[in-house]
Design a protein around this motif. Structure first.
Motif, PDB file in Angstrom:
ATOM      1  N   ILE A  82      21.669 -19.698   0.259  1.00 46.26           N
ATOM      2  CA  ILE A  82      20.395 -20.384   0.084  1.00 46.26           C
ATOM      3  C   ILE A  82      20.398 -21.096  -1.260  1.00 46.26           C
ATOM      4  O   ILE A  82      20.676 -20.491  -2.293  1.00 46.26           O
ATOM      5  N   GLU A  83      20.061 -22.352  -1.256  1.00 45.74           N
ATOM      6  CA  GLU A  83      19.982 -23.102  -2.507  1.00 45.74           C
ATOM      7  C   GLU A  83      18.536 -23.114  -2.987  1.00 45.74           C
ATOM      8  O   GLU A  83      17.669 -23.764  -2.407  1.00 45.74           O
ATOM      9  N   GLY A  84      18.262 -22.351  -4.030  1.00 41.91           N
ATOM     10  CA  GLY A  84      16.950 -22.400  -4.664  1.00 41.91           C
ATOM     11  C   GLY A  84      15.854 -21.662  -3.938  1.00 41.91           C
ATOM     12  O   GLY A  84      15.184 -20.831  -4.511  1.00 41.91           O
ATOM     13  N   ALA A  85      15.632 -21.920  -2.690  1.00 42.64           N
ATOM     14  CA  ALA A  85      14.604 -21.319  -1.839  1.00 42.64           C
ATOM     15  C   ALA A  85      13.198 -21.733  -2.251  1.00 42.64           C
ATOM     16  O   ALA A  85      12.222 -21.265  -1.671  1.00 42.64           O
ATOM     17  N   GLY A  86      13.063 -22.607  -3.247  1.00 41.15           N
ATOM     18  CA  GLY A  86      11.754 -23.147  -3.592  1.00 41.15           C
ATOM     19  C   GLY A  86      10.811 -22.204  -4.303  1.00 41.15           C
ATOM     20  O   GLY A  86       9.630 -22.514  -4.455  1.00 41.15           O
ATOM     21  N   LEU A  87      11.294 -21.048  -4.754  1.00 47.00           N
ATOM     22  CA  LEU A  87      10.434 -20.075  -5.420  1.00 47.00           C
ATOM     23  C   LEU A  87      10.575 -20.177  -6.934  1.00 47.00           C
ATOM     24  O   LEU A  87      11.657 -20.437  -7.459  1.00 47.00           O
ATOM     25  N   LYS A  88       9.485 -19.960  -7.641  1.00 45.80           N
ATOM     26  CA  LYS A  88       9.547 -19.853  -9.091  1.00 45.80           C
ATOM     27  C   LYS A  88      10.276 -18.561  -9.451  1.00 45.80           C
ATOM     28  O   LYS A  88      10.176 -17.550  -8.745  1.00 45.80           O
ATOM     29  N   THR A  89      11.007 -18.594 -10.560  1.00 47.19           N
ATOM     30  CA  THR A  89      11.731 -17.421 -11.036  1.00 47.19           C
ATOM     31  C   THR A  89      10.899 -16.684 -12.075  1.00 47.19           C
ATOM     32  O   THR A  89      10.468 -17.277 -13.073  1.00 47.19           O
ATOM     33  N   LEU A 146       4.456  -9.877  -3.517  1.00 50.13           N
ATOM     34  CA  LEU A 146       3.062 -10.273  -3.330  1.00 50.13           C
ATOM     35  C   LEU A 146       2.785 -11.650  -3.916  1.00 50.13           C
ATOM     36  O   LEU A 146       1.971 -12.412  -3.380  1.00 50.13           O
ATOM     37  N   ALA A 147       3.466 -11.970  -5.022  1.00 47.56           N
ATOM     38  CA  ALA A 147       3.223 -13.248  -5.697  1.00 47.56           C
ATOM     39  C   ALA A 147       4.051 -14.389  -5.129  1.00 47.56           C
ATOM     40  O   ALA A 147       3.790 -15.556  -5.437  1.00 47.56           O
ATOM     41  N   GLY A 148       5.080 -14.069  -4.338  1.00 50.00           N
ATOM     42  CA  GLY A 148       5.957 -15.109  -3.813  1.00 50.00           C
ATOM     43  C   GLY A 148       6.827 -15.737  -4.876  1.00 50.00           C
ATOM     44  O   GLY A 148       6.998 -16.959  -4.920  1.00 50.00           O
ATOM     45  N   VAL A 149       7.393 -14.911  -5.758  1.00 52.68           N
ATOM     46  CA  VAL A 149       8.293 -15.395  -6.806  1.00 52.68           C
ATOM     47  C   VAL A 149       9.628 -14.670  -6.682  1.00 52.68           C
ATOM     48  O   VAL A 149       9.726 -13.618  -6.063  1.00 52.68           O
ATOM     49  N   ALA A 168      -2.348 -14.146 -10.002  1.00 49.88           N
ATOM     50  CA  ALA A 168      -3.429 -14.792  -9.256  1.00 49.88           C
ATOM     51  C   ALA A 168      -3.699 -16.186  -9.816  1.00 49.88           C
ATOM     52  O   ALA A 168      -3.224 -16.555 -10.900  1.00 49.88           O
ATOM     53  N   SER A 169      -4.457 -16.968  -9.099  1.00 53.27           N
ATOM     54  CA  SER A 169      -4.798 -18.312  -9.538  1.00 53.27           C
ATOM     55  C   SER A 169      -5.444 -18.273 -10.920  1.00 53.27           C
ATOM     56  O   SER A 169      -6.381 -17.503 -11.170  1.00 53.27           O
ATOM     57  N   ALA A 170      -4.921 -19.085 -11.826  1.00 53.77           N
ATOM     58  CA  ALA A 170      -5.399 -19.194 -13.208  1.00 53.77           C
ATOM     59  C   ALA A 170      -5.092 -17.966 -14.057  1.00 53.77           C
ATOM     60  O   ALA A 170      -5.522 -17.888 -15.209  1.00 53.77           O
ATOM     61  N   ALA A 171      -4.341 -16.986 -13.515  1.00 54.55           N
ATOM     62  CA  ALA A 171      -3.903 -15.832 -14.303  1.00 54.55           C
ATOM     63  C   ALA A 171      -2.724 -16.250 -15.185  1.00 54.55           C
ATOM     64  O   ALA A 171      -2.153 -17.329 -15.009  1.00 54.55           O
ATOM     65  N   PRO A 172      -2.333 -15.412 -16.145  1.00 57.87           N
ATOM     66  CA  PRO A 172      -1.290 -15.823 -17.100  1.00 57.87           C
ATOM     67  C   PRO A 172       0.011 -16.302 -16.470  1.00 57.87           C
ATOM     68  O   PRO A 172       0.644 -17.228 -16.989  1.00 57.87           O
ATOM     69  N   LEU A 173       0.444 -15.684 -15.374  1.00 56.33           N
ATOM     70  CA  LEU A 173       1.712 -16.061 -14.744  1.00 56.33           C
ATOM     71  C   LEU A 173       1.503 -16.745 -13.395  1.00 56.33           C
ATOM     72  O   LEU A 173       2.365 -16.679 -12.519  1.00 56.33           O
ATOM     73  N   ASP A 174       0.394 -17.407 -13.224  1.00 61.19           N
ATOM     74  CA  ASP A 174       0.113 -18.130 -11.983  1.00 61.19           C
ATOM     75  C   ASP A 174       1.302 -19.025 -11.630  1.00 61.19           C
ATOM     76  O   ASP A 174       1.647 -19.941 -12.388  1.00 61.19           O
ATOM     77  N   PRO A 175       1.976 -18.776 -10.502  1.00 64.01           N
ATOM     78  CA  PRO A 175       3.164 -19.579 -10.162  1.00 64.01           C
ATOM     79  C   PRO A 175       2.880 -21.071 -10.040  1.00 64.01           C
ATOM     80  O   PRO A 175       3.792 -21.893 -10.204  1.00 64.01           O
TER      81      PRO A 175
END
Length: 398
Positions: free
Chosen positions: A166-173, A201-204, A381-388
């Motif tokens: 898989i190349e990248g898979a489009g997820l943030k690291t 849960l976050a999809g990262v 979560a949305s607008a949380a410190p690590l919001d993807p």
């Protein structure tokens, strides 16, 4: 190996692996590392050597229509003299993001460790085979998560249909650094560690630099984080500084600043979350070191320090939380992308009353899930410190 199948052997290489910092070629195959060789050369501590080579968060990832998968591995297990046996490592098979199978593997090396004398005796073993059968014939995303608590040399991968990396898979690291709790101590399986739960849960995509007993503000760890591509970064600091009685308050503040300065050299604007320790009653107001003891056949930990020594600069979790919150607040004046999280919101007084730490130091499997779910909610979560949605890779080195 089933004789009636037409097996395809796929070389195990970097494109098939996630979560490893470096791959070492051994006489058997490949050994994933979570610190690079130059960093390992800077510290001769055998505990660090052991935990960084335990592949917490490391997994094989590929697409395939295979109905059967075999993985030859050489595990290295530990037996501690005088202490209860540790469970063998578990391999988790996930298909399209769902955990569908769990298995172990026979064979392997054994390390006999005497904690009283520090001696280690190694008993050589042979590789074993991990088998997953009866999978569907449709094209699917397959992940094989390696054990978080034992070494696993990867020898051979066989399937009954071709494998595609898989190349990248489009997820943030998301790169996370922490202590044995982040490493996964006492979690039920590799996908049951709290960082793995939070990442799912976050999809990262997780890179777990949780190093049991070794979240010690080591400069080589900071440089490893600096040099590793990542979109979102978190560091959970404090408990190991108390466990080891490694430093005093005078050294603590500058060491934290230096650690964060180094990370920022490679990731100047990436979201960076600094988390303090979860509640640990034995060390809230009592400094280290932490001492192991046996009670009714169970391994427990106790605080061996003296609370009176806090005035002389010895560290407790209360002191560390206060210091970390002040440091992050100071840095946030010039760095809007740094944030602080009090670890007690992940596991606090009410949680300890309902789910006490079984050995007084580490959470159990249920509590790992609780911490992972809360971290996902508070950090991703949305607008949380690590919001993807906001994280963007900005590594400027190498």
């Amino acid at each position: 190996m089933a004789a009636d199948r037409q097996w395809i052997t796929t070389p195990i290489n970097r494109p098939l692996l996630r979560g490893a910092i470096e791959l070492e070629t051994t006489s058997q195959g490949l050994l994933p590392h979570r610190l690079p060789g130059w960093a390992r050369a800077q510290c001769a501590d055998p505990l660090l050597a052991m935990v960084e080579s335990q592949p917490s968060g490391v997994r094989l990832v590929f697409r395939t229509r295979a109905t059967a998968i075999e993985l030859d591995v050489l595990p290295t297990r530990r037996i501690y003299a005088g202490f209860p046996p540790r469970p063998d490592g578990i391999y988790d098979l996930c298909v399209d993001g769902r955990l569908v199978r769990q298995s172990g593997v026979a064979g392997g090396n054994v390390m006999h460790v005497d904690m009283a004398t520090g001696s280690v005796r190694c008993e050589a073993g042979v590789p074993g085979t991990l088998s997953f059968d009866g999978l569907t014939t449709d094209d699917k995303l397959v992940e094989i998560w390696l054990p978080h608590n034992e070494m696993a040399e990867l020898v051979a991968l066989r399937t009954d249909a071709p494998v595609a990396a898989i190349e990248g898979a489009g997820l943030k690291t998301w790169l996370h650094h922490g202590s044995s709790i982040s490493h996964g101590s006492d979690a039920a399986s590799p996908t049951g560690t709290w960082p793995a739960i939070a990442a799912a849960l976050a999809g990262v995509s997780l890179v777990n630099l949780g190093l049991g007993g070794n979240a010690l503000l080591d400069p080589f760890t900071a440089r490893t984080i600096r040099d590793t591509p990542a979109d979102l970064i978190s560091v959970k600091l404090g408990i190991n500084l108390v466990n080891t009685d490694a430093m005093r308050l005078r050294a603590f503040g500058p060491a934290v600043h230096g650690f964060l300065d180094t990370i920022r050299e490679g990731h100047p604007t990436a979201p960076l979350l600094v988390a303090s320790p979860i509640l640990c009653p034995i060390h809230e107001a009592t400094p280290g070191p932490t001492a192991p003891e046996l009670a009714d056949g169970r391994l427990l930990y106790r605080a061996a320090g003296d609370p009176c020594e806090v005035v002389a600069g010895k560290l407790t979790l209360e002191v560390i939380r206060d210091g970390l919150s002040r440091i992050v607040a100071q840095r946030a004046l010039a760095d809007p992308n740094i944030h602080y999280l009090d670890g007690r919101v992940l596991y606090g007084e009410a949680d300890h009353a309902a789910l006490p730490l079984p050995d007084r130091l580490h959470p159990d499997a249920v509590t790992h899930r609780l911490i992972g779910e809360r971290f996902a909610e508070l950090a991703f979560a949305s607008a949380a410190p690590l919001d993807p949605a906001q994280g963007k890779a900005d590594r400027i080195s190498g």
